[in-house]
Design a protein around this motif. Sequence first.
Motif, PDB file in Angstrom:
ATOM      1  N   ALA A 157     -12.856  14.208   5.817  1.00  0.00           N
ATOM      2  CA  ALA A 157     -11.652  13.387   5.971  1.00  0.00           C
ATOM      3  C   ALA A 157     -11.926  12.112   6.767  1.00  0.00           C
ATOM      4  O   ALA A 157     -11.234  11.094   6.592  1.00  0.00           O
ATOM      5  CB  ALA A 157     -10.553  14.204   6.656  1.00  0.00           C
ATOM      6  N   ALA A 158     -12.958  12.129   7.604  1.00  0.00           N
ATOM      7  CA  ALA A 158     -13.273  10.958   8.423  1.00  0.00           C
ATOM      8  C   ALA A 158     -13.826   9.792   7.594  1.00  0.00           C
ATOM      9  O   ALA A 158     -13.898   8.663   8.096  1.00  0.00           O
ATOM     10  CB  ALA A 158     -14.280  11.343   9.511  1.00  0.00           C
ATOM     11  N   ASP A 159     -14.196  10.044   6.352  1.00  0.00           N
ATOM     12  CA  ASP A 159     -14.745   8.985   5.498  1.00  0.00           C
ATOM     13  C   ASP A 159     -13.659   8.066   4.925  1.00  0.00           C
ATOM     14  O   ASP A 159     -13.970   7.003   4.389  1.00  0.00           O
ATOM     15  CB  ASP A 159     -15.542   9.593   4.334  1.00  0.00           C
ATOM     16  CG  ASP A 159     -16.880  10.147   4.773  1.00  0.00           C
ATOM     17  OD1 ASP A 159     -17.380   9.680   5.818  1.00  0.00           O
ATOM     18  OD2 ASP A 159     -17.416  11.035   4.084  1.00  0.00           O
ATOM     19  N   PHE A 160     -12.395   8.475   5.041  1.00  0.00           N
ATOM     20  CA  PHE A 160     -11.322   7.706   4.414  1.00  0.00           C
ATOM     21  C   PHE A 160     -10.761   6.633   5.346  1.00  0.00           C
ATOM     22  O   PHE A 160     -10.674   6.841   6.555  1.00  0.00           O
ATOM     23  CB  PHE A 160     -10.178   8.635   3.994  1.00  0.00           C
ATOM     24  CG  PHE A 160     -10.527   9.573   2.892  1.00  0.00           C
ATOM     25  CD1 PHE A 160     -10.330   9.217   1.568  1.00  0.00           C
ATOM     26  CD2 PHE A 160     -11.056  10.821   3.178  1.00  0.00           C
ATOM     27  CE1 PHE A 160     -10.652  10.099   0.545  1.00  0.00           C
ATOM     28  CE2 PHE A 160     -11.388  11.709   2.165  1.00  0.00           C
ATOM     29  CZ  PHE A 160     -11.186  11.345   0.849  1.00  0.00           C
ATOM     30  N   PRO A 161     -10.322   5.524   4.765  1.00  0.00           N
ATOM     31  CA  PRO A 161      -9.554   4.557   5.553  1.00  0.00           C
ATOM     32  C   PRO A 161      -8.149   5.109   5.774  1.00  0.00           C
ATOM     33  O   PRO A 161      -7.794   6.158   5.218  1.00  0.00           O
ATOM     34  CB  PRO A 161      -9.538   3.319   4.658  1.00  0.00           C
ATOM     35  CG  PRO A 161      -9.625   3.865   3.262  1.00  0.00           C
ATOM     36  CD  PRO A 161     -10.495   5.084   3.369  1.00  0.00           C
ATOM     37  N   PRO A 162      -7.316   4.435   6.562  1.00  0.00           N
ATOM     38  CA  PRO A 162      -5.933   4.907   6.747  1.00  0.00           C
ATOM     39  C   PRO A 162      -5.222   5.074   5.406  1.00  0.00           C
ATOM     40  O   PRO A 162      -5.492   4.347   4.444  1.00  0.00           O
ATOM     41  CB  PRO A 162      -5.302   3.799   7.581  1.00  0.00           C
ATOM     42  CG  PRO A 162      -6.446   3.182   8.308  1.00  0.00           C
ATOM     43  CD  PRO A 162      -7.614   3.248   7.375  1.00  0.00           C
ATOM     44  N   MET A 163      -4.308   6.029   5.348  1.00  0.00           N
ATOM     45  CA  MET A 163      -3.605   6.366   4.113  1.00  0.00           C
ATOM     46  C   MET A 163      -2.954   5.148   3.459  1.00  0.00           C
ATOM     47  O   MET A 163      -2.951   5.019   2.230  1.00  0.00           O
ATOM     48  CB  MET A 163      -2.545   7.428   4.403  1.00  0.00           C
ATOM     49  CG  MET A 163      -1.828   7.946   3.174  1.00  0.00           C
ATOM     50  SD  MET A 163      -2.779   9.182   2.264  1.00  0.00           S
ATOM     51  CE  MET A 163      -2.589  10.584   3.352  1.00  0.00           C
ATOM     52  N   GLU A 164      -2.400   4.218   4.252  1.00  0.00           N
ATOM     53  CA  GLU A 164      -1.702   3.071   3.669  1.00  0.00           C
ATOM     54  C   GLU A 164      -2.632   2.152   2.885  1.00  0.00           C
ATOM     55  O   GLU A 164      -2.184   1.364   2.053  1.00  0.00           O
ATOM     56  CB  GLU A 164      -0.977   2.279   4.760  1.00  0.00           C
ATOM     57  CG  GLU A 164      -1.848   1.823   5.924  1.00  0.00           C
ATOM     58  CD  GLU A 164      -1.848   2.820   7.072  1.00  0.00           C
ATOM     59  OE1 GLU A 164      -2.123   2.396   8.208  1.00  0.00           O
ATOM     60  OE2 GLU A 164      -1.566   4.021   6.819  1.00  0.00           O
ATOM     61  N   ALA A 165      -3.952   2.268   3.122  1.00  0.00           N
ATOM     62  CA  ALA A 165      -4.901   1.450   2.371  1.00  0.00           C
ATOM     63  C   ALA A 165      -4.925   1.830   0.901  1.00  0.00           C
ATOM     64  O   ALA A 165      -5.314   1.022   0.043  1.00  0.00           O
ATOM     65  CB  ALA A 165      -6.297   1.576   2.975  1.00  0.00           C
ATOM     66  N   ASP A 166      -4.493   3.046   0.577  1.00  0.00           N
ATOM     67  CA  ASP A 166      -4.466   3.487  -0.821  1.00  0.00           C
ATOM     68  C   ASP A 166      -3.448   2.700  -1.647  1.00  0.00           C
ATOM     69  O   ASP A 166      -3.569   2.613  -2.871  1.00  0.00           O
ATOM     70  CB  ASP A 166      -4.125   4.981  -0.904  1.00  0.00           C
ATOM     71  CG  ASP A 166      -5.187   5.866  -0.278  1.00  0.00           C
ATOM     72  OD1 ASP A 166      -6.196   5.323   0.212  1.00  0.00           O
ATOM     73  OD2 ASP A 166      -5.003   7.100  -0.283  1.00  0.00           O
ATOM     74  N   ASP A 167      -2.447   2.134  -0.989  1.00  0.00           N
ATOM     75  CA  ASP A 167      -1.379   1.455  -1.717  1.00  0.00           C
ATOM     76  C   ASP A 167      -1.882   0.252  -2.508  1.00  0.00           C
ATOM     77  O   ASP A 167      -1.283  -0.128  -3.518  1.00  0.00           O
ATOM     78  CB  ASP A 167      -0.287   0.994  -0.751  1.00  0.00           C
ATOM     79  CG  ASP A 167       0.419   2.157  -0.075  1.00  0.00           C
ATOM     80  OD1 ASP A 167       0.362   3.275  -0.630  1.00  0.00           O
ATOM     81  OD2 ASP A 167       1.022   1.952   1.003  1.00  0.00           O
ATOM     82  N   ALA A 168      -2.978  -0.354  -2.084  1.00  0.00           N
ATOM     83  CA  ALA A 168      -3.502  -1.543  -2.764  1.00  0.00           C
ATOM     84  C   ALA A 168      -4.346  -1.201  -3.981  1.00  0.00           C
ATOM     85  O   ALA A 168      -4.743  -2.106  -4.732  1.00  0.00           O
ATOM     86  CB  ALA A 168      -4.331  -2.374  -1.778  1.00  0.00           C
ATOM     87  N   LEU A 169      -4.601   0.078  -4.211  1.00  0.00           N
ATOM     88  CA  LEU A 169      -5.468   0.478  -5.311  1.00  0.00           C
ATOM     89  C   LEU A 169      -4.711   0.512  -6.640  1.00  0.00           C
ATOM     90  O   LEU A 169      -3.490   0.679  -6.674  1.00  0.00           O
ATOM     91  CB  LEU A 169      -6.052   1.865  -5.028  1.00  0.00           C
ATOM     92  CG  LEU A 169      -6.876   2.010  -3.754  1.00  0.00           C
ATOM     93  CD1 LEU A 169      -7.271   3.471  -3.557  1.00  0.00           C
ATOM     94  CD2 LEU A 169      -8.118   1.119  -3.791  1.00  0.00           C
ATOM     95  N   GLU A 170      -5.456   0.364  -7.737  1.00  0.00           N
ATOM     96  CA  GLU A 170      -4.872   0.564  -9.067  1.00  0.00           C
ATOM     97  C   GLU A 170      -4.406   2.016  -9.186  1.00  0.00           C
ATOM     98  O   GLU A 170      -4.997   2.916  -8.567  1.00  0.00           O
ATOM     99  CB  GLU A 170      -5.905   0.250 -10.148  1.00  0.00           C
ATOM    100  CG  GLU A 170      -6.326  -1.209 -10.215  1.00  0.00           C
ATOM    101  CD  GLU A 170      -5.195  -2.098 -10.703  1.00  0.00           C
ATOM    102  OE1 GLU A 170      -4.387  -1.628 -11.522  1.00  0.00           O
ATOM    103  OE2 GLU A 170      -5.116  -3.254 -10.244  1.00  0.00           O
ATOM    104  N   PRO A 171      -3.358   2.271 -10.004  1.00  0.00           N
ATOM    105  CA  PRO A 171      -2.787   3.629 -10.066  1.00  0.00           C
ATOM    106  C   PRO A 171      -3.803   4.734 -10.357  1.00  0.00           C
ATOM    107  O   PRO A 171      -3.800   5.767  -9.693  1.00  0.00           O
ATOM    108  CB  PRO A 171      -1.745   3.512 -11.180  1.00  0.00           C
ATOM    109  CG  PRO A 171      -1.328   2.067 -11.149  1.00  0.00           C
ATOM    110  CD  PRO A 171      -2.559   1.300 -10.785  1.00  0.00           C
TER     111      PRO A 171
END
Length: 436
Positions: A221-235
Motif C-alpha cells: 500500500a505504501a507504493d501508492f500516491p494519495p487516493m485523490e491522485a486517482d481522479d486524474a486517471l482515465e476511467p
Amino acid sequence: MRHFAVVGSGPAGFYTAEALSKTYGDKARINILDRYPVPYGLIRFGVAPDHQSLKAVSKRYDKVADEPGVDFIGNVTVGRDVSVEELLELYDAVILAIGAPHDRKLGIPGEDLAGVVGSAEFVGWYNGHPEFADLDPPLGGTHAAVIGNGNVALDCARILSKTPHEFEGSDIVGHALEALDGSAIRTVTILGRRGPHQIAMTPKELGELGHLEEASPVVDAADFPPMEADDALEPGHRKSITILREFAGTPADPAKPKRMVFDFFAKPLRIEGNGKAERIIVERTELDENGAARGTGETYEVPASLVITAIGYSTPQMAGVPYDERGGKFRNEGGIIGDRLYAVGWARRGPTGTIGTNRPDGYEVAEQVATAMPAAANSDRAGAEGLKRLLNERGIMPTDYDDWRKIEETEVGQARPGSPREKFVRVEDWLSALGR
C-alpha cells in the motif's frame, strides 16, 4: 483488376485484407502471406491460451478469408523465399503486417545467463510456437521474476501461478502443461521501474489475479500516491489502480501456497548467478518531476532462477525496407514506407495498443492504397499466379486456407478433454497433416 500482397496473417494483416476487400470488391485479388502454414499470427501464438474469448476473433478472420477475392498463401517466408522487391514486381502494393515478434533487450549484465528468457520466447513456448517449442524454461526453483508492467507480464505471471485444473478449456500446448504441472515455483515477483500509476495493465487481466486457486497477489500500500491522485486517471486506468489498491488492502490467503508479488519502483541493475540466473540486483527508484524513474542508490536482491523479460518487442528488419532502430519498427509516414510499400499494425506503430487497435490502422492504410490506386484502372501485375510460379521454381510448397482447415480439423480431433484443440508445434507436423 488490382493485386495486393499483405505480408502477415495476424490481426493487422486480416483487418487490412478486410478493408481492401470492402473497398475494391471484385476489382482486386488480395493475398495474405505468412511464413507458417497456418494463419492468425498473434492470435494463435501470442494471446494467452486461457483467454479463449479473445482468440474467438479468428472467426471474423475466417469470414475475410472466405471472400472470393481473398486468398491465404502460407509456408512462405518473405525475405528468404521471396524478396520484398520481387513482391513489388508481382503486386500493385505490398502491405507489411509482420508484427513485432522479437524481444527487446534489457541491456544489463547477466541477461545472457541461462534461465533468462524473453516474454516472446516464454509465451511462444506455452502457445506452441515452433521456434520456441524446445525452450524448456527452468521451473525447478521456487522463485521466478517477470520484468515489466504490462499485460504480457501479467500473462506470464498468471500462467506460472495456475493449477492444471485452471487450464481446462484452454489450448495451452501439452508439453507446457506437463512442465507447469511439475513446477516448483511458489513466488513470482513482477518488477516495474515506476509505480502503480504508470502501469500498462488492464482491469480484466489484473482482476483475474484475485481469483486464482493457489496464488494470492501481494501489493504494498505504501507504493501508492494519495487516493485523490486517482481522479486524474482515465476511467479504465483508474479501474486498474482500484483493483491494485484492493489487493494491497487484502492479506494474502494463507491457504494458498503461491504469491504474485508486485514490486514497484524497482530497476534491475544486473542478473547474477553461477552460470545460470539465481538473483536480480535491483535499485529502488523514485519518480522525478517529469514522471521518469530515477535511482535512489538503494539496492537489494530478488531471488529468481527463472527471469522473464517483458519490456517490449521489435519488428525484424527486412532487406530493402527502411527501419527505425529506436522505435523497433519500419520507418514510415502514416503507414507509407515508400512507393507502393506500406506497413500496418506493430510493424507500423511499434508494439502498442490492443488487437482491436489494428482495425482502424488497417482501414486507414487501405484507404491510402485506394487513393493511390483507383479500382477502375487495370493492372498488368502477375499477382498470385506469378508468385506461385516463382515459388514452384524455388521448390517452395505454399499452403492455402483449405489446407489450414484440414490442419485445424486434425488439431481439434486430437484435443485433450475440455480443450478446443491440441496444437501442432512443428512445421513438419503441420505439413504431415496435409500428407506432405
